[in-house]
Motif scaffolding. Structure first.
Motif, PDB file in Angstrom:
ATOM      1  N   ARG A  85     -10.653  -4.347   1.462  1.00  0.00           N
ATOM      2  CA  ARG A  85      -9.759  -4.400   2.629  1.00  0.00           C
ATOM      3  C   ARG A  85      -8.865  -3.181   2.565  1.00  0.00           C
ATOM      4  O   ARG A  85      -8.863  -2.464   1.569  1.00  0.00           O
ATOM      5  CB  ARG A  85      -8.904  -5.659   2.501  1.00  0.00           C
ATOM      6  CG  ARG A  85      -8.305  -5.662   1.075  1.00  0.00           C
ATOM      7  CD  ARG A  85      -7.331  -6.725   0.786  1.00  0.00           C
ATOM      8  NE  ARG A  85      -6.967  -6.728  -0.615  1.00  0.00           N
ATOM      9  CZ  ARG A  85      -6.055  -5.938  -1.164  1.00  0.00           C
ATOM     10  NH1 ARG A  85      -5.384  -5.087  -0.421  1.00  0.00           N
ATOM     11  NH2 ARG A  85      -5.802  -5.979  -2.452  1.00  0.00           N
TER      12      ARG A  85
ATOM     13  N   ASN B 255     -10.872  -2.775  -3.800  1.00  0.00           N
ATOM     14  CA  ASN B 255     -10.461  -3.866  -2.927  1.00  0.00           C
ATOM     15  C   ASN B 255     -11.333  -3.774  -1.687  1.00  0.00           C
ATOM     16  O   ASN B 255     -11.772  -2.682  -1.315  1.00  0.00           O
ATOM     17  CB  ASN B 255      -8.982  -3.748  -2.556  1.00  0.00           C
ATOM     18  CG  ASN B 255      -8.094  -3.946  -3.775  1.00  0.00           C
ATOM     19  OD1 ASN B 255      -8.209  -4.940  -4.483  1.00  0.00           O
ATOM     20  ND2 ASN B 255      -7.243  -2.982  -4.045  1.00  0.00           N
TER      21      ASN B 255
ATOM     22  N   GLY C 243      -5.297  -1.473   1.882  1.00  0.00           N
ATOM     23  CA  GLY C 243      -4.150  -1.820   1.053  1.00  0.00           C
ATOM     24  C   GLY C 243      -2.940  -2.116   1.929  1.00  0.00           C
ATOM     25  O   GLY C 243      -2.850  -1.665   3.066  1.00  0.00           O
ATOM     26  N   ASP C 244      -2.023  -2.883   1.381  1.00  0.00           N
ATOM     27  CA  ASP C 244      -0.763  -3.166   2.066  1.00  0.00           C
ATOM     28  C   ASP C 244       0.333  -2.798   1.075  1.00  0.00           C
ATOM     29  O   ASP C 244       0.444  -3.481   0.051  1.00  0.00           O
ATOM     30  CB  ASP C 244      -0.719  -4.651   2.430  1.00  0.00           C
ATOM     31  CG  ASP C 244       0.487  -4.993   3.281  1.00  0.00           C
ATOM     32  OD1 ASP C 244       1.410  -4.172   3.364  1.00  0.00           O
ATOM     33  OD2 ASP C 244       0.509  -6.092   3.849  1.00  0.00           O
ATOM     34  N   PRO C 245       1.051  -1.707   1.190  1.00  0.00           N
ATOM     35  CA  PRO C 245       1.372  -0.955   2.413  1.00  0.00           C
ATOM     36  C   PRO C 245       0.561   0.322   2.681  1.00  0.00           C
ATOM     37  O   PRO C 245       0.928   1.067   3.589  1.00  0.00           O
ATOM     38  CB  PRO C 245       2.829  -0.573   2.171  1.00  0.00           C
ATOM     39  CG  PRO C 245       2.890  -0.285   0.698  1.00  0.00           C
ATOM     40  CD  PRO C 245       1.927  -1.273   0.074  1.00  0.00           C
ATOM     41  N   GLU C 246      -0.541   0.577   1.959  1.00  0.00           N
ATOM     42  CA  GLU C 246      -1.262   1.834   2.200  1.00  0.00           C
ATOM     43  C   GLU C 246      -1.790   1.918   3.637  1.00  0.00           C
ATOM     44  O   GLU C 246      -1.876   3.005   4.227  1.00  0.00           O
ATOM     45  CB  GLU C 246      -2.442   1.978   1.231  1.00  0.00           C
ATOM     46  CG  GLU C 246      -2.034   2.175  -0.211  1.00  0.00           C
ATOM     47  CD  GLU C 246      -1.908   0.860  -0.966  1.00  0.00           C
ATOM     48  OE1 GLU C 246      -1.596  -0.179  -0.345  1.00  0.00           O
ATOM     49  OE2 GLU C 246      -2.127   0.877  -2.189  1.00  0.00           O
TER      50      GLU C 246
ATOM     51  N   TYR D 266     -11.596   0.111  -0.588  1.00  0.00           N
ATOM     52  CA  TYR D 266     -10.386   0.747  -1.116  1.00  0.00           C
ATOM     53  C   TYR D 266     -10.676   0.974  -2.595  1.00  0.00           C
ATOM     54  O   TYR D 266     -10.767   0.025  -3.374  1.00  0.00           O
ATOM     55  CB  TYR D 266      -9.259  -0.217  -0.833  1.00  0.00           C
ATOM     56  CG  TYR D 266      -7.962  -0.209  -1.584  1.00  0.00           C
ATOM     57  CD1 TYR D 266      -7.742   0.471  -2.791  1.00  0.00           C
ATOM     58  CD2 TYR D 266      -6.892  -0.939  -1.073  1.00  0.00           C
ATOM     59  CE1 TYR D 266      -6.530   0.421  -3.436  1.00  0.00           C
ATOM     60  CE2 TYR D 266      -5.676  -0.996  -1.719  1.00  0.00           C
ATOM     61  CZ  TYR D 266      -5.516  -0.318  -2.908  1.00  0.00           C
ATOM     62  OH  TYR D 266      -4.317  -0.393  -3.551  1.00  0.00           O
TER      63      TYR D 266
ATOM     64  N   GLY E 259       3.532  -6.335  -4.856  1.00  0.00           N
ATOM     65  CA  GLY E 259       2.409  -5.991  -3.976  1.00  0.00           C
ATOM     66  C   GLY E 259       2.435  -4.535  -3.553  1.00  0.00           C
ATOM     67  O   GLY E 259       1.475  -4.035  -2.983  1.00  0.00           O
TER      68      GLY E 259
ATOM     69  N   ASP F  45       0.450   4.355  -3.988  1.00  0.00           N
ATOM     70  CA  ASP F  45       1.504   3.378  -3.755  1.00  0.00           C
ATOM     71  C   ASP F  45       2.368   3.258  -5.003  1.00  0.00           C
ATOM     72  O   ASP F  45       2.071   3.859  -6.027  1.00  0.00           O
ATOM     73  CB  ASP F  45       0.951   2.026  -3.284  1.00  0.00           C
ATOM     74  CG  ASP F  45       0.349   1.197  -4.404  1.00  0.00           C
ATOM     75  OD1 ASP F  45       0.026   1.765  -5.460  1.00  0.00           O
ATOM     76  OD2 ASP F  45       0.204  -0.024  -4.213  1.00  0.00           O
TER      77      ASP F  45
HETATM   78  N1  GLY Z   1      -0.839  -2.134  -2.338  1.00  0.00           N
HETATM   79  C1  GLY Z   1      -1.839  -2.687  -3.160  1.00  0.00           C
HETATM   80  C2  GLY Z   1      -2.811  -3.564  -2.489  1.00  0.00           C
HETATM   81  O1  GLY Z   1      -2.845  -3.732  -1.293  1.00  0.00           O
HETATM   82  O2  GLY Z   1      -3.621  -4.145  -3.199  1.00  0.00           O
END
Ligand code: GLY
Ligand code: AMP
Length: 421
Positions: free
Chosen positions: A286, A284, A288-291, A268, A225, A211
């Motif tokens: 969960r 992490n 990732g956002d936006p992964e 993650y 983010g 990302d």
């Molecule tokens: N894109 C990084 C996260 O979700 O932590």
């Protein structure tokens, strides 16, 4: 199967989109959801960090399976409450979610598993932390131990910056998250993320991504983010992935199970890669956002089967059907983000865009009002495309971006640049 997804971002839109393609999905509710999600599934308002509220909702709506998107409900024990109530859930226990919620906990599990990571010290008072910095010098990395919404990490290029960061953290700049501080060796290299499903015992890698955290082109400016992502990450070769699984993920998951807190969900793993050697930066608990948006575009309907296999402890029977494809997502954010930004501006042109298995606009901070789509968050849209090659996916994603009419928003034109060098 009746399914409930918890969360409201682009990640949850992508999860909903993938889950819905699976014929097993009879009914889908997202809580709380957003305007984009509301176009494909039912949204419900619910306090997703309250285990009691989520259990009641699941029981009232005959939910068979709950998928937890963000980390906050996991850290609050929502998955435990659901499991206690006999509801099938995808997501780790509160105890196992400490792999994201506490950096010192993760470091200690790294030590126990002998997993390669940055050398570190863990401190609960400023004097000892400063003495450590003076002894080891800069560059160094100062981290608030707890969850700090991605903001509790200071890369200090000088000892003075590190000392100032320590004063800030113990001075309460990150609230309770900074009551304890981890100081790490600065690792050089290229970062990539590996996504691994874990059912307590077995592990299955389901894809890699990179990302772009910085707001500006060329990876400059403040952290966000995430302004875009692509999958797979070319730097994470098959050999490096095998090393990361064998030296980091598997031994750490064994330690978690041996200590009576088996991990269940998606892990993650943020890796730093140098000279072909991966080291762990962080976990992490969960997607990732936006992964997640690029992973879901590549996995499609099988994502539900995989998450169900995790929740039912059947991961050893599951496999991923890989397509030799690439996906990219470009984040459109409100002007000003990650600082203050305007809310309520109108986004036009979305209805002209294709929505199919290779082209999707996933919504994050949007709201629908009298037929209009309004921006109500910092990160607002994730324009996502899949192609046979990364350049093909990128070109299509930017064609879609160009068709969106939103003068109050901005995006980076260089998503994926590391992969094109
Ligand atoms: N894109 C990084 C996260 O979700 O932590
Ligand atoms: P974290 O919240 O731990 O992921 O840290 C946020 C970002 O800081 C990471 O994605 C890295 O880019 C960077 N970072 C964290 N720890 C280190 C480290 N020990 N060495 C170099 N960069 C780091």
């Amino acid at each position: 199967m009746n399914i409930l997804i918890l969360g409201s971002g682009g990640r949850e839109h992508a999860l909903a989109w993938a889950v819905m393609q699976n014929p097993k999905c009879d009914k889908l509710i997202i809580a709380p959801g957003n305007a984009g999600i509301a176009q494909i599934a039912d949204c419900a308002s619910l306090d997703i960090e309250s285990g009691g509220a989520v259990v009641n909702f699941a029981e009232e709506n005959a939910i068979d399976f709950v998928i937890v998107g963000p980390e906050a409900p996991l850290a609050a024990g929502v998955a435990d409450r659901l499991r206690d109530a006999g509801v099938l859930v995808f997501g780790p226990s509160e105890a196992a979610a400490k792999l994201e919620a506490s950096k010192s906990f993760t470091k200690e599990i790294c030590d126990a598993a002998n997993a390669p990571t940055a050398a570190y010290g863990h401190f609960s008072d400023a004097q000892a932390a400063k003495a450590h910095v003076r002894k080891h010098g800069a560059p160094t990395v100062v981290k608030a131990d707890g969850l700090a919404a991605g903001k509790g990490v200071i890369i200090a290029m000088t000892e003075d910056e590190a000392i100032a960061a320590i004063d800030d953290m113990f001075g309460g700049a990150f609230g309770g998250a900074g009551a304890e501080v981890v100081i790490e060796e600065f690792m050089e290299g290229e970062e990539a993320s590996l996504f691994v499903l874990v059912d307590g015992e077995d592990v299955l890698a389901i894809g890699s991504a990179q990302d772009h955290k910085r707001v500006g082109e060329g990876d400059t400016g403040p952290n966000t983010g995430g302004m875009g992502a692509y999958s797979p990450a070319p730097v994470l070769t098959t050999e490096i992935e095998a090393r990361a699984m064998g030296e980091i993920v598997k031994p750490m998951m064994r330690v978690m199970a041996d200590r009576g807190m088996p991990y269940q969900g998606v892990l993650y793993a943020g890796l730093m890669i140098k000279d072909g050697v991966p080291r762990l930066v962080e976990y992490n608990v969960r997607f990732g956002d936006p992964e997640c948006q690029v992973l879901m575009m590549r996995l499609g309907a099988q994502a539900l089967d995989l998450m169900q296999a995790v929740a039912e402890g059947r991961l050893s029977e599951a496999k991923v059907n890989w397509a030799d494809d690439h996906a990219i997502t470009v984040v459109l954010a409100a002007n000003g983000y990650p600082e203050a930004y305007e809310k309520g501006t109108e986004i036009k042109g979305l209805d002209t865009l294709p929505e199919d298995s290779s082209n999707m606009v996933f919504h994050a901070g949007t709201k629908r009002d009298s037929g209009k789509v309004l921006a109500v968050g910092g990160r607002v849209l994730n324009v996502t495309a899949r192609g046979a090659t990364l350049p093909e996916a990128r070109d299509r994603a930017y064609e879609m971006v160009d068709a969106i009419d939103w003068p109050e928003g901005f995006y980076r034109r260089d998503i994926g640049w590391r992969a094109f060098d």
